[in-house]
Design a protein around this motif. Structure first.
Motif, PDB file in Angstrom:
ATOM      1  N   GLU A  90      56.625 132.184 145.832  1.00  0.00           N
ATOM      2  CA  GLU A  90      55.275 131.627 145.942  1.00  0.00           C
ATOM      3  C   GLU A  90      54.597 132.071 147.231  1.00  0.00           C
ATOM      4  N   LYS A  91      55.363 132.114 148.295  1.00  0.00           N
ATOM      5  CA  LYS A  91      54.784 132.432 149.599  1.00  0.00           C
ATOM      6  C   LYS A  91      54.605 133.931 149.825  1.00  0.00           C
ATOM      7  N   PHE A 134      54.613 127.672 156.527  1.00  0.00           N
ATOM      8  CA  PHE A 134      54.812 129.105 156.383  1.00  0.00           C
ATOM      9  C   PHE A 134      53.692 129.857 157.075  1.00  0.00           C
ATOM     10  N   SER A 182      51.750 124.497 153.079  1.00  0.00           N
ATOM     11  CA  SER A 182      51.152 125.669 153.715  1.00  0.00           C
ATOM     12  C   SER A 182      51.400 125.735 155.212  1.00  0.00           C
ATOM     13  N   LYS A 227      61.680 128.544 154.292  1.00  0.00           N
ATOM     14  CA  LYS A 227      60.856 128.841 155.473  1.00  0.00           C
ATOM     15  C   LYS A 227      61.495 129.944 156.308  1.00  0.00           C
ATOM     16  N   VAL A 237      61.210 133.358 154.427  1.00  0.00           N
ATOM     17  CA  VAL A 237      59.847 133.889 154.428  1.00  0.00           C
ATOM     18  C   VAL A 237      59.476 134.438 155.806  1.00  0.00           C
ATOM     19  N   PRO A 260      50.432 133.837 148.770  1.00  0.00           N
ATOM     20  CA  PRO A 260      50.329 132.882 149.885  1.00  0.00           C
ATOM     21  C   PRO A 260      49.265 131.835 149.593  1.00  0.00           C
ATOM     22  N   GLN A 261      49.659 130.566 149.637  1.00  0.00           N
ATOM     23  CA  GLN A 261      48.749 129.485 149.278  1.00  0.00           C
ATOM     24  C   GLN A 261      48.086 128.900 150.526  1.00  0.00           C
TER      25      GLN A 261
END
Length: 475
Positions: free
Chosen positions: A256-257, A271, A268, A139, A142, A261-262
């Motif tokens: 992944e982020k 982030f 979710s 976290k 990112v 970005p999910q």
């Protein structure tokens, strides 16, 4: 508060130090004689050498009267079982467990989400809050990337306001200017929250003079960051080419982020501030063949290499030395620091390095690393946020815990309730930075006329040793 900590490793000791400084009653339990002896020598608290997952031991530690139990042993299972055991007998005790098994964390979070609307639902495993070090570190990384990797940035949920850590360069507009004269430099609205100068971190006053080489924490709107950076003598760079070194758990979460970005996932909410699209050349490097292979399958949009990131020939051949940013997130934290410094010497413009703790973060900064991310400190911050009570929503420590940034909700009986900031001003002790009225959606920058009222969400910065005392006036 009365707090029982099971586990006397680094995290347990650091957590105990902060809690003891705030005059809390702390008991530490550990079955390792060396750890217990170490704690007894440096901490002013009750230390028990025994198994923490034994109910009799916990009762000897007065768990029945404790406000919270924090389990931070090296075993996920011990941490979880201990919380479950206490929950069965003493359900009112707040229970926090650190876990390193990612499956435990994700599955628990998913189950809790399903039952979030059920008031009668007991927390899974009896754990009120489960903390995963890798998620906390990812976290932080990112958020740093999302803010241009200019330094450690603290963001606030549902707000475009942040605190950016910016170095004052020689002959810049800040150099040699007193805080009270900054308003004449620009129409941009910002607030200097802390100053790192001559080896000390302090809260500024109107007479504080900034000099080249010092670092300032500036509260501002994200859109105003480039303008304030220019006043400090630097510029925010666009990060189009990013290299991620280390595709383990933390590296995978970061990738992944950043790459994809999910939305609507368990993680979710953790982030924020990421762009909707990636507009960059993203490279992943790992020396482990199997890990690199898995990364290439998981991230088809990235270039993945199984290679040694210290190999200068490889770096030159693939153009890594011209990249805007390198994120060093391997499991070898000492190597991350050295590698980040090495990459900068070869031409990489900015670096982020995962390090063990804030002590190593200081070393990393001296080596030239732009943004060190202290893994253990991020865990301690997360735990402290949950221990401050319902009124306190989040806690961030700054510079090895010298200062604390705290978000809290003003209670009806608070001493400062109904007062303006000019009436409660206490230079050198605390600064109120932001305020969100109960009927409004966003945090807002404050001034002397801002009035604190019941239900307000307040963000303040204060010296760590008096943090608890200061908070008593708000919560």
């Amino acid at each position: 508060m009365r707090i029982v900590i099971v586990g006397a490793g680094f995290t347990g000791v650091q957590l105990a130090k902060l809690l003891i400084n705030e005059k809390n009653q702390v008991t530490i339990i550990d079955n390792d004689e060396t750890n217990v002896r170490h704690c007894s020598n440096q901490l002013d608290c009750n230390v028990i050498c025994a198994d923490g997952n034994n109910l009799e031991v916990l009762e000897d530690a007065n768990i029945a009267k404790a406000d919270a139990l924090v389990c931070v042993t090296s075993s996920d299972e011990v941490n979880m079982i201990t919380c479950s055991l206490v929950d069965a007998v003493y359900p009112k005790v707040l229970k926090i467990a650190r876990v390193r098994n990612y499956a435990y964390y994700v599955n628990t979070a998913s189950a809790e989400k399903k039952h979030s609307d059920d008031a009668s639902h007991r927390p899974l495993y009896g754990i009120n809050y489960m903390i995963h070090p890798d998620v906390e570190a990812a976290k932080a990384i990112v958020e740093t990337v999302a803010n241009g990797a200019i330094g450690n940035v603290i963001s606030f949920d549902d707000s475009d306001i942040e605190i950016a850590r910016i170095r004052v360069e020689e002959n810049s507009s800040f150099d040699g200017v007193a805080l009270k004269d900054l308003r004449s430099l620009s129409d941009v609205h910002f607030l200097v929250t802390y100053v790192e100068q001559d080896g000390e971190t302090s809260l500024p006053s109107g007479n504080t003079v900034f000099h080249s080489g010092c670092t300032v924490g500036v509260l501002l709107s994200k859109k105003d960051l480039p303008a304030v950076m220019e006043l400090c003598g630097s510029r925010q760079k666009e990060l189009k080419k990013i290299a991620l070194i280390g595709a383990g758990r933390i590296g995978t979460i970061v990738a992944e982020k950043i790459i994809k970005p999910q939305k609507n996932t368990v993680l979710s909410k953790l982030f924020t501030n990421l762009p909707n699209k990636r507009n960059s050349d993203f490279v992943i490097i790992d020396s482990d063949e199997q890990i690199a292979k898995e990364a290439s399958v998981k991230f088809p949009d990235a270039r993945v290499f199984c290679a040694d990131a210290t190999d200068e020939n490889f770096l030159n051949e693939e153009g890594i030395t011209d990249f805007d940013l390198a994120i060093c997130a391997t499991h070898n934290h000492e190597m991350n620091m050295v590698l980040a410094a090495f990459l900068e010497s070869l031409g990489v413009k900015q670096t982020v390095s995962l390090v063990t703790s804030s002590a190593f973060a200081g070393i990393a900064l001296k080596l030239g690393v732009d943004v060190p991310i202290p893994l253990r400190d991020s865990v301690v911050d997360s735990i402290m946020s949950h221990l401050r009570g319902k009124a306190v929503q989040e806690v961030h420590t700054i510079n090895e815990g010298e200062l604390e940034l705290v978000e809290c909700v003003v209670s009806e009986k608070a001493r400062f309730n109904g007062k303006t900031l000019s009436e409660i001003s206490s230079p050198g002790e605390f600064l109120v930075l932001l305020n969100q009225k109960a009927h409004k959606e966003n945090l807002e920058l404050v001034n002397g006329a801002t009035r604190i009222e019941t239900g307000d969400r307040v963000v303040l910065i204060t010296k760590s040793e008096i943090s608890k005392k200061i908070l008593e006036n708000f919560a």
